[in-house]
Design a protein around this motif. Sequence first.
Motif, mmCIF file in Angstrom:
data_model
loop_
_atom_site.group_PDB
_atom_site.id
_atom_site.type_symbol
_atom_site.label_atom_id
_atom_site.label_comp_id
_atom_site.label_asym_id
_atom_site.label_seq_id
_atom_site.Cartn_x
_atom_site.Cartn_y
_atom_site.Cartn_z
ATOM 1 N N PRO A 279 17.904 -3.025 8.173
ATOM 2 C CA PRO A 279 17.689 -2.360 6.876
ATOM 3 C C PRO A 279 17.614 -3.301 5.671
ATOM 4 O O PRO A 279 16.778 -3.086 4.793
ATOM 5 N N PRO A 280 18.439 -4.360 5.598
ATOM 6 C CA PRO A 280 18.308 -5.237 4.430
ATOM 7 C C PRO A 280 16.935 -5.920 4.332
ATOM 8 O O PRO A 280 16.469 -6.206 3.232
ATOM 9 N N LYS A 281 16.298 -6.151 5.452
ATOM 10 C CA LYS A 281 14.986 -6.796 5.461
ATOM 11 C C LYS A 281 13.848 -5.797 5.296
ATOM 12 O O LYS A 281 12.732 -6.178 4.955
ATOM 13 N N LYS A 282 14.136 -4.535 5.556
ATOM 14 C CA LYS A 282 13.092 -3.518 5.639
ATOM 15 C C LYS A 282 12.247 -3.406 4.360
ATOM 16 O O LYS A 282 11.032 -3.296 4.428
ATOM 17 N N LYS A 283 12.887 -3.453 3.197
ATOM 18 C CA LYS A 283 12.156 -3.298 1.937
ATOM 19 C C LYS A 283 11.130 -4.426 1.755
ATOM 20 O O LYS A 283 9.975 -4.177 1.405
ATOM 21 N N ASN A 284 11.549 -5.661 2.005
ATOM 22 C CA ASN A 284 10.623 -6.793 1.888
ATOM 23 C C ASN A 284 9.530 -6.722 2.933
ATOM 24 O O ASN A 284 8.371 -7.021 2.656
ATOM 25 N N VAL A 285 9.897 -6.331 4.145
ATOM 26 C CA VAL A 285 8.915 -6.219 5.222
ATOM 27 C C VAL A 285 7.870 -5.160 4.880
ATOM 28 O O VAL A 285 6.681 -5.368 5.100
ATOM 29 N N GLU A 286 8.317 -4.049 4.317
ATOM 30 C CA GLU A 286 7.379 -2.980 3.934
ATOM 31 C C GLU A 286 6.334 -3.490 2.941
ATOM 32 O O GLU A 286 5.153 -3.183 3.057
ATOM 33 N N LYS A 287 6.772 -4.259 1.958
ATOM 34 C CA LYS A 287 5.836 -4.812 0.969
ATOM 35 C C LYS A 287 4.854 -5.767 1.634
ATOM 36 O O LYS A 287 3.656 -5.757 1.336
ATOM 37 N N LEU A 288 5.357 -6.602 2.530
ATOM 38 C CA LEU A 288 4.488 -7.531 3.250
ATOM 39 C C LEU A 288 3.483 -6.775 4.106
ATOM 40 O O LEU A 288 2.300 -7.133 4.159
ATOM 41 N N ILE A 289 3.945 -5.727 4.772
ATOM 42 C CA ILE A 289 3.051 -4.918 5.610
ATOM 43 C C ILE A 289 1.964 -4.278 4.767
ATOM 44 O O ILE A 289 0.784 -4.298 5.136
ATOM 45 N N ASP A 290 2.344 -3.700 3.634
ATOM 46 C CA ASP A 290 1.353 -3.062 2.757
ATOM 47 C C ASP A 290 0.290 -4.070 2.315
ATOM 48 O O ASP A 290 -0.908 -3.779 2.337
ATOM 49 N N ASN A 291 0.734 -5.252 1.932
ATOM 50 C CA ASN A 291 -0.217 -6.279 1.494
ATOM 51 C C ASN A 291 -1.074 -6.778 2.653
ATOM 52 O O ASN A 291 -2.287 -6.970 2.501
ATOM 53 N N ALA A 292 -0.464 -6.995 3.802
ATOM 54 C CA ALA A 292 -1.214 -7.476 4.968
ATOM 55 C C ALA A 292 -2.278 -6.463 5.379
ATOM 56 O O ALA A 292 -3.411 -6.836 5.699
ATOM 57 N N ALA A 293 -1.923 -5.193 5.366
ATOM 58 C CA ALA A 293 -2.877 -4.147 5.744
ATOM 59 C C ALA A 293 -4.060 -4.112 4.779
ATOM 60 O O ALA A 293 -5.218 -4.044 5.195
ATOM 61 N N TRP A 294 -3.775 -4.156 3.484
ATOM 62 C CA TRP A 294 -4.854 -4.149 2.492
ATOM 63 C C TRP A 294 -5.749 -5.374 2.654
ATOM 64 O O TRP A 294 -6.976 -5.278 2.601
ATOM 65 N N MET A 295 -5.127 -6.530 2.849
ATOM 66 C CA MET A 295 -5.917 -7.755 3.003
ATOM 67 C C MET A 295 -6.771 -7.709 4.268
ATOM 68 O O MET A 295 -7.932 -8.145 4.253
ATOM 69 N N ALA A 296 -6.235 -7.181 5.364
ATOM 70 C CA ALA A 296 -6.994 -7.105 6.612
ATOM 71 C C ALA A 296 -8.259 -6.273 6.425
ATOM 72 O O ALA A 296 -9.351 -6.672 6.852
ATOM 73 N N VAL A 297 -8.130 -5.138 5.764
ATOM 74 C CA VAL A 297 -9.292 -4.268 5.522
ATOM 75 C C VAL A 297 -10.248 -4.930 4.536
ATOM 76 O O VAL A 297 -11.471 -4.894 4.718
ATOM 77 N N SER A 298 -9.715 -5.570 3.516
ATOM 78 C CA SER A 298 -10.564 -6.260 2.535
ATOM 79 C C SER A 298 -11.334 -7.402 3.177
ATOM 80 O O SER A 298 -12.500 -7.637 2.837
ATOM 81 N N LEU A 299 -10.707 -8.088 4.107
ATOM 82 C CA LEU A 299 -11.394 -9.166 4.815
ATOM 83 C C LEU A 299 -12.557 -8.631 5.642
ATOM 84 O O LEU A 299 -13.630 -9.234 5.674
ATOM 85 N N GLU A 300 -12.350 -7.484 6.293
ATOM 86 C CA GLU A 300 -13.451 -6.858 7.043
ATOM 87 C C GLU A 300 -14.603 -6.522 6.103
ATOM 88 O O GLU A 300 -15.772 -6.738 6.418
ATOM 89 N N GLU A 301 -14.255 -5.988 4.961
ATOM 90 C CA GLU A 301 -15.245 -5.591 3.965
ATOM 91 C C GLU A 301 -16.030 -6.804 3.457
ATOM 92 O O GLU A 301 -17.259 -6.787 3.385
ATOM 93 N N LEU A 302 -15.309 -7.868 3.129
ATOM 94 C CA LEU A 302 -15.968 -9.079 2.643
ATOM 95 C C LEU A 302 -16.818 -9.728 3.726
ATOM 96 O O LEU A 302 -17.910 -10.233 3.448
#
Length: 120
Positions: free
Chosen positions: A29-52
């Motif tokens: 749980p202490p890591k979960k908040k930071n991991v969630e932010k990283l996951i959100d950013n990684a997911a957006w970047m992965a889709v953006s990379l496909e788009e680019l």
Amino acid sequence: RHVFESDEKAKLVKKETNKLRKIYRDIDPPKKKNVEKLIDNAAWMAVSLEELRAQIDVEGYEETYTNGANQTGKKDSTAVKNYNTIIKNYNATIKLLMDQLPQTQQQTGDKLAEFLLHKK
């Protein structure tokens, strides 16, 4: 077509986010908040990379530029520059995500690497 509609992109990002969240569902749980932010950013970047990448496939790697004195030449396209920036940030984010896994979950890290390498 090489640019996702906003609702289509949102669905793709959500799908990517859900895949990553499955890997980290049991994170401390202490890591979960930071991991969630990283996951959100990684997911957006992965889709953006496909788009680019699709944009680069259609438009090419270079674009012509013109300076004021009738000088012309070729340079990396804006899509290529954006792709290069995002891929570096994506790789760093994935590294941070993998670092959040406990040593005992090395197998989960292997699953993440496998997922990333065999992405469609």
